[in-house]
Design a protein around this motif. Structure first.
Motif, PDB file in Angstrom:
ATOM      1  N   LYS A 153       0.835  -1.204   0.000  1.00 32.44           N
ATOM      2  CA  LYS A 153       0.000   0.000   0.000  1.00 32.44           C
ATOM      3  C   LYS A 153       0.869   1.253   0.000  1.00 32.44           C
ATOM      4  N   MET A 154       0.572   2.142  -0.936  1.00 31.41           N
ATOM      5  CA  MET A 154       1.317   3.405  -1.002  1.00 31.41           C
ATOM      6  C   MET A 154       0.348   4.523  -1.368  1.00 31.41           C
ATOM      7  N   SER A 155       0.696   5.697  -0.950  1.00 32.45           N
ATOM      8  CA  SER A 155      -0.140   6.868  -1.228  1.00 32.45           C
ATOM      9  C   SER A 155      -0.017   7.281  -2.685  1.00 32.45           C
ATOM     10  N   ILE A 156      -1.132   7.708  -3.240  1.00 38.85           N
ATOM     11  CA  ILE A 156      -1.115   8.347  -4.555  1.00 38.85           C
ATOM     12  C   ILE A 156      -1.717   9.751  -4.417  1.00 38.85           C
ATOM     13  N   GLY A 157      -1.359  10.344  -3.254  1.00 39.30           N
ATOM     14  CA  GLY A 157      -1.773  11.716  -2.988  1.00 39.30           C
ATOM     15  C   GLY A 157      -3.266  11.856  -2.784  1.00 39.30           C
ATOM     16  N   GLU A 158      -3.820  12.866  -3.371  1.00 41.75           N
ATOM     17  CA  GLU A 158      -5.242  13.176  -3.179  1.00 41.75           C
ATOM     18  C   GLU A 158      -6.166  12.074  -3.703  1.00 41.75           C
ATOM     19  N   HIS A 159      -5.634  11.124  -4.458  1.00 43.36           N
ATOM     20  CA  HIS A 159      -6.470  10.060  -5.038  1.00 43.36           C
ATOM     21  C   HIS A 159      -6.580   8.829  -4.140  1.00 43.36           C
ATOM     22  N   GLY A 160      -5.855   8.819  -3.024  1.00 48.69           N
ATOM     23  CA  GLY A 160      -5.973   7.708  -2.089  1.00 48.69           C
ATOM     24  C   GLY A 160      -4.739   6.840  -2.031  1.00 48.69           C
ATOM     25  N   PHE A 161      -4.965   5.522  -2.070  1.00 42.88           N
ATOM     26  CA  PHE A 161      -3.881   4.558  -1.910  1.00 42.88           C
ATOM     27  C   PHE A 161      -4.053   3.411  -2.895  1.00 42.88           C
ATOM     28  N   VAL A 162      -2.936   2.801  -3.273  1.00 39.77           N
ATOM     29  CA  VAL A 162      -2.967   1.616  -4.139  1.00 39.77           C
ATOM     30  C   VAL A 162      -1.951   0.604  -3.641  1.00 39.77           C
ATOM     31  N   SER A 163      -2.170  -0.632  -4.007  1.00 38.56           N
ATOM     32  CA  SER A 163      -1.165  -1.677  -3.850  1.00 38.56           C
ATOM     33  C   SER A 163      -1.283  -2.599  -5.047  1.00 38.56           C
ATOM     34  N   LEU A 164      -0.202  -3.286  -5.354  1.00 37.86           N
ATOM     35  CA  LEU A 164      -0.169  -4.223  -6.478  1.00 37.86           C
ATOM     36  C   LEU A 164       0.170  -5.601  -5.950  1.00 37.86           C
ATOM     37  N   ILE A 165      -0.526  -6.596  -6.484  1.00 39.26           N
ATOM     38  CA  ILE A 165      -0.284  -7.971  -6.044  1.00 39.26           C
ATOM     39  C   ILE A 165      -0.236  -8.887  -7.262  1.00 39.26           C
ATOM     40  N   LYS A 166       0.249 -10.097  -7.019  1.00 40.39           N
ATOM     41  CA  LYS A 166       0.201 -11.131  -8.058  1.00 40.39           C
ATOM     42  C   LYS A 166      -0.703 -12.244  -7.549  1.00 40.39           C
ATOM     43  N   ASP A 167      -1.669 -12.659  -8.376  1.00 39.43           N
ATOM     44  CA  ASP A 167      -2.599 -13.710  -7.964  1.00 39.43           C
ATOM     45  C   ASP A 167      -1.977 -15.094  -8.160  1.00 39.43           C
ATOM     46  N   THR A 168      -2.732 -16.133  -7.871  1.00 40.82           N
ATOM     47  CA  THR A 168      -2.215 -17.497  -7.972  1.00 40.82           C
ATOM     48  C   THR A 168      -1.996 -17.943  -9.415  1.00 40.82           C
ATOM     49  N   GLU A 169      -2.509 -17.162 -10.373  1.00 39.39           N
ATOM     50  CA  GLU A 169      -2.387 -17.515 -11.791  1.00 39.39           C
ATOM     51  C   GLU A 169      -1.227 -16.803 -12.475  1.00 39.39           C
ATOM     52  N   GLY A 170      -0.627 -15.845 -11.780  1.00 43.00           N
ATOM     53  CA  GLY A 170       0.462 -15.075 -12.372  1.00 43.00           C
ATOM     54  C   GLY A 170       0.050 -13.720 -12.903  1.00 43.00           C
ATOM     55  N   ASN A 171      -1.210 -13.323 -12.659  1.00 39.40           N
ATOM     56  CA  ASN A 171      -1.684 -12.002 -13.082  1.00 39.40           C
ATOM     57  C   ASN A 171      -1.329 -10.953 -12.034  1.00 39.40           C
ATOM     58  N   SER A 172      -1.005  -9.763 -12.484  1.00 31.20           N
ATOM     59  CA  SER A 172      -0.863  -8.626 -11.586  1.00 31.20           C
ATOM     60  C   SER A 172      -2.193  -7.897 -11.561  1.00 31.20           C
ATOM     61  N   ILE A 173      -2.680  -7.594 -10.350  1.00 31.14           N
ATOM     62  CA  ILE A 173      -3.871  -6.765 -10.200  1.00 31.14           C
ATOM     63  C   ILE A 173      -3.575  -5.718  -9.141  1.00 31.14           C
ATOM     64  N   GLY A 174      -4.405  -4.703  -9.070  1.00 37.97           N
ATOM     65  CA  GLY A 174      -4.217  -3.653  -8.086  1.00 37.97           C
ATOM     66  C   GLY A 174      -5.419  -3.496  -7.186  1.00 37.97           C
ATOM     67  N   PHE A 175      -5.173  -2.890  -6.024  1.00 36.85           N
ATOM     68  CA  PHE A 175      -6.234  -2.480  -5.111  1.00 36.85           C
ATOM     69  C   PHE A 175      -6.185  -0.968  -5.007  1.00 36.85           C
ATOM     70  N   HIS A 176      -7.335  -0.353  -4.839  1.00 32.71           N
ATOM     71  CA  HIS A 176      -7.422   1.085  -4.612  1.00 32.71           C
ATOM     72  C   HIS A 176      -8.347   1.349  -3.449  1.00 32.71           C
ATOM     73  N   SER A 177      -7.891   2.197  -2.519  1.00 29.96           N
ATOM     74  CA  SER A 177      -8.749   2.613  -1.405  1.00 29.96           C
ATOM     75  C   SER A 177      -8.579   4.096  -1.176  1.00 29.96           C
ATOM     76  N   ARG A 178      -9.585   4.697  -0.555  1.00 29.34           N
ATOM     77  CA  ARG A 178      -9.521   6.128  -0.255  1.00 29.34           C
ATOM     78  C   ARG A 178      -8.784   6.370   1.046  1.00 29.34           C
ATOM     79  N   SER A 179      -8.683   5.338   1.900  1.00 30.35           N
ATOM     80  CA  SER A 179      -7.963   5.507   3.165  1.00 30.35           C
ATOM     81  C   SER A 179      -6.935   4.394   3.347  1.00 30.35           C
TER      82      SER A 179
END
Length: 127
Positions: free
Chosen positions: A101-127
Motif C-alpha cells: 500500500k502506497m499513497s497516490i496523494g489526493e487520489h488515495g492509496f494503491v497496492s499491487l499484487i500477483k494472484d495465484t495464476e500469475g496475473n498482476s492486479i491492483g487495489f485502490h482505497s480512499r484511506s
C-alpha cells in the motif's frame, strides 16, 4: 456532454479456474457466479458480483484456449475499503505483494499484487 467511465467490462485470464476462484473469493470475500459464453461452450467464466447501476466495471475470471495469464500488460484495480486488509488475504491465499500500500496523494492509496495464476492486479482505497 456527459462524462462517463470508459471501462465497462474486464476479464482476468486464468490457467486453473478452481484455484483462481478460490483465491478471488477468499481475498474479496465474495461468491463468483457461473457465466457462459453462448458462442463457445469450452470457455469457462466466473463472474464477480456486480450491479450495472453503480460505479465501477463488471468482470470475470476466464479460462479459454489460446489465452494465458500475464503480469505484463494492463492492470485491473479493484476498489476496497483498505488495501492493507486485502494484502493480508492475498498472502494467506497463495498470492504475493508486488507493491505494498502506497499513497497516490489526493487520489488515495494503491497496492499491487500477483494472484495465484500469475496475473498482476491492483487495489485502490480512499484511506
Amino acid at each position: 456532454m456527459e462524462k462517463i467511465n470508459p471501462v465497462v467490462w474486464f476479464e482476468i485470464y486464468v490457467e486453473n479456474i478452481d484455484r483462481a476462484v478460490s483465491f478471488y473469493e477468499n481475498v474479496f470475500e465474495v461468491s463468483l457466479e457461473d457465466m457462459s459464453d453462448p458462442s463457445d461452450p469450452s470457455i469457462l467464466m466466473k463472474c464477480f458480483p456486480s450491479d450495472m447501476e453503480n460505479y465501477g466495471a463488471a468482470g470475470a475470471l476466464v479460462k479459454m484456449d489460446g489465452v494465458k495469464p500475464s503480469s505484463e500488460g494492463s492492470i485491473v484495480y479493484f476498489g476496497c475499503e483498505d488495501c492493507k486488509v486485502l494484502e493480508k488475504r492475498v498472502v494467506d491465499n497463495g498470492g504475493y505483494i508486488i507493491q505494498p500500500k502506497m499513497s497516490i496523494g489526493e487520489h488515495g492509496f494503491v497496492s499491487l499484487i500477483k494472484d495465484t495464476e500469475g496475473n498482476s492486479i491492483g487495489f485502490h482505497s480512499r484511506s
